[in-house]
Design an enzyme around this catalytic site. Structure first.
Site, PDB file in Angstrom:
ATOM      1  CB  CYS A  86      -2.153   5.810   2.832  1.00 34.05           C
ATOM      2  SG  CYS A  86      -3.135   5.106   3.933  1.00 34.05           S
ATOM      3  CD  GLU A 107      -2.223   1.965   2.126  1.00 31.64           C
ATOM      4  OE1 GLU A 107      -1.451   3.030   1.612  1.00 31.64           O
ATOM      5  OE2 GLU A 107      -2.312   2.152   3.369  1.00 31.64           O
TER       6      GLU A 107
END
Lengths: 517, 517
Positions: free
Chosen positions: A293, A254
């Site tokens: 994120c 990720e």
């Protein structure tokens, strides 16, 4: 001063050489962390040989019960942990809660899932006849891998990042070695202490590395797993590791994401949807000082709405008090490290060099901070009137309280601009017109791991875009790393091996009946 | 002499410089193939921009109808293709059928699946409530990726390898560029001609590269896919490509595998299960001259059964006629290339150096072959009485008609020895005792993509272990590459992006209702 130890093969290990960690608010030293680059082969073996078999002997239900205790332990220490997050991570109370409750909440979710999955330890898909003969069947079964899961977490969520990955791996039946980012390691270390003190995890099920991961990545084998959250640069290095390239160590990544908020055509400034759009964008830009994120980096608005949107966002952003998060008035703290501060300011220059212009920048009169100290940066709104030519806006993630408002002239152009991000974690679409929403959704979806649609009927009921729910997958294609975490039972499969079993139907059925005991 | 062309951006393209391909039986030149290393960026763009949208506009049902025509076209040319396989690939008629019927059969299977999936073009998972509010829902939907699938196939199955991957990608809605192995390219080329001549594939949906893949791998992007079948060495190179490492191009790899046949404790020489074991092992060793990714390389037998098994297998192997596959008596042809012959013979030496001994080697009096010609090798049975110390037996794949019989002393030791392969495609367990079978199955499964259990009740009904059924996943962890192909609808997901959609339940439902039209 606190010394951050590692927990390896069942014991706490002190570092041989150490480096200092400093408060991002005051720059005072707060902890000592390992500066060693250890060989951790024995920790891997301990996980594989001691932790793995112990976890595999438990059912999902039993592992779920264990997670419930772990979740409660974090919740019991909630106040202490929020305080620690504030002093060592520069987060506001609200930011700290978001991280810590994220950890305990995700663990509680997976605890409940374990109960639901019951007294078995495999996931079995429906059986089907394979040939003309009704007796000869095929059945796809998922069993835990016999390796160790190495979790390499990002600095921005020392609690949630660790807790979320841990919950999924343990429920799947796979032992974990977790390596938090060094800069915000104090919070992760304290949580590790709390989790271990519960005594509910089997020996070898959980190990914790403070400082460098040493040779761990290179030593991973064909049954091991590597889950990483962090920068695209580090992701590329991990993906090039010999273990991944030559031994098929399974990887979930990720990484960077230029998340978008899209204001669809047809929304007016007075609409509920518009108010939610403003509220969300401001929150996503400034919560955790933009170090998420899932934070919004690109804001797409119809050209006719540009000035209105910039004016409204600027007004909201200007009201945010920045400073020492210990002060209750403060809504935004510093970035986590000096390096992050440097990178943020350089990132703004990169966007400007690519054609973006500053539309608003916060005056940054810091509340309650020693003069000249702290890694503070101003919330900054950029604008790209010619969004197609401002390439860096779509490719360079500035990891802090900044986003760029991009003008578009048609829904198709908007989709094409969103796609320029080359794969992201989340896109939020705010709109009233059903056909416009549908066109946007179907065009944008394959480029994202998640799309949130805020329409009139849910404008007051929606979650904030940056919230990662354990029931939905988290991850995204391309630049975002191509991974998938969480998503309820879906997330377990990363840690398990699917095997097609072929043979006598009655026999195969009995095998899995028996494994439920 | 036939010249093998590429089919790029809707037209056949002749090579600029060429190399010769020779018959593996007679070593006579049979075809000219490109020796260029072309830049194929325009082919990628053509697939993405022309093929992709055209395929995505079709429903699964419509794509299935297309696959049905393609499958039938191959079947219509079956005799011609078997003959071509025989003359250019050195396969027997039976081997050629296995490959060609594998292609048309897999395509027919996916054609039927398309019909079953119906008039929609997305896969939607059940919706679930996400918050306290019953209106706010989450739904995971799979949509085709907007990239191109690059298929890099192995030399051993020029028909099946190409057809199987093609069927899954086209049904998922993703355009394909296929690059067969150069050495057996004539059969793949002829099939490409046949498929294209049907006229049913939209422009850009299918492109074919004869010879080098040029810069294709490096040019892949974040929505593209790379599916590879071949050696672990090439797999490691592909996995290190910039596209994979830095742009998250999604990769599926099927590589080396030391597949096992396990004779469980408690089986006697007179049992049906034992007869099936012998029949399967001989077939898996010699079919396609042992050049199958699923061929048996390791045979685990209780120590007390060693001599009996070796005697029985040797007797069966000695009866196999080797030579020119055009001769109807011949049951095994040559290897595909001179290099394969060299590697096979060197591989036997590697196994012997590691402690394996030759238990049987075929006399190899070749039928109907010009003296001194052809890439023939003798079926060879090795034995490892101390299987634990013969490391190469578990790690070095000898790609031809050879396998090693390994002795074991307990079921647990057998499992540990099977695991030494570090991940394989298929393991077959032959046994009578239910508890022994269960222990073997659960111990071995996480190390394999597929486990076939041959028990008394299915001894006469089982498929051959090397048969890849489209309804079951094909692939395996670790050394086998960590990939997964086929498996019915499961295989489609590699080509699609799963996205968590969040919003007003009624609205989301309507979007996917509408996309069914």
């Amino acid at each position: 001063m606190i010394e951050l130890k590692s927990y390896l093969h069942g014991e706490w290990v002190s570092p041989q050489t150490t480096a200092l960690l400093v408060s991002p608010t005051t720059e005072e030293a707060i902890a000592r962390v390992s500066a060693d680059r250890p060989s951790l082969q024995t920790a891997l073996d301990f996980g594989r040989k001691v932790g793995g078999p112990a976890l595999r002997s438990l059912s999902f239900e039993q592992r779920g019960a264990m997670l419930k205790v772990l979740s409660k332990a974090i919740h019991t220490h909630r106040e202490e942990l929020i305080e620690l997050s504030l002093t060592t991570g520069g987060t506001t109370r609200s930011d700290g809660k978001f991280d810590i409750d994220g950890a305990s909440g995700t663990m509680a979710y997976y605890a409940a899932l374990g109960t639901k999955m019951g007294a078995t330890n495999s996931i079995v898909e429906p059986s089907e006849q394979l040939t003309q003969d009704p007796r000869f069947h095929g059945q796809h079964a998922w069993l835990p891998r016999h390796g160790v899961a190495l979790h390499v977490n990002a600095f921005n969520f020392p609690a949630w990042g660790m807790g979320g990955k841990l919950a999924v791996a343990l429920l799947a039946g796979v032992p974990v070695i977790t390596k938090p980012a060094t800069s915000t390691c104090p919070l992760a270390f304290r949580i590790a202490e709390i989790l271990i003190a519960t005594g509910v995890m089997p020996r070898g099920a959980f190990q914790f590395v403070a400082g460098s991961a040493g040779d761990l990545v290179d030593q991973l084998g064909p049954q091991d797993l590597l889950a990483f959250t962090g920068s695209a640069d580090t992701a590329a290095k991990l993906r090039s590791a010999k273990s991944v390239v030559s031994r098929s160590t399974r990887v979930n990544i990720e990484a960077d994401s230029l998340n978008s908020a899209v204001l669809a055509e047809g929304v007016s400034a007075g609409d509920d949807v518009y108010r939610t759009f403003l509220r969300d964008v401001v929150k996503e830009m400034t919560q955790k000082t933009g170090q998420k994120c899932t934070a919004t980096r690109r804001i797409f608005v119809p050209r006719a709405m540009m000035e209105q949107v910039i004016e409204d966002l600027s007004a909201e952003l200007s009201r945010i008090k920045v400073g020492n998060p210990a002060n209750e008035e403060v809504r935004m703290g510093p970035l986590a490290t000096k390096q992050q501060q440097t990178d943020f300011l350089a990132g703004l220059e990169t966007l400007k060099a690519s054609g973006a212009k500053v539309a608003f920048q916060h005056a940054l009169s810091l509340v309650d901070v020693p003069a000249g100290k702290g890694f503070f940066v101003p919330p900054t709104l950029l604008r790209a009137d010619d969004a197609g030519s401002a390439n860096a806006v779509h490719t360079h993630e500035v990891f802090g309280p900044s986003a760029t408002v991009c003008a578009y002239d048609s829904t198709d152009e908007c989709i094409a601009l969103v796609e320029r991000g080359e794969g992201g974690l989340v896109c939020t679409i705010y709109g009233e017109d059903r056909e416009v929403l549908r066109t946007l959704l179907l065009g944008i979806a394959p480029f994202h791991g998640r799309v949130l649609v805020v329409s009139a009927k849910v404008a007051d009921k929606t979650i904030q875009p940056g919230l990662v729910l354990p029931s939905c997958v988290h991850g995204g294609p391309g630049r975002a790393g191509g991974g998938e975490e969480l998503g309820g039972e879906r997330g377990l499969r990363f840690y398990m091996q699917r095997t097609a079993l072929q043979g006598d139907r009655a026999l195969l059925d009995r095998f899995f009946e028996a494994s439920k005991s």
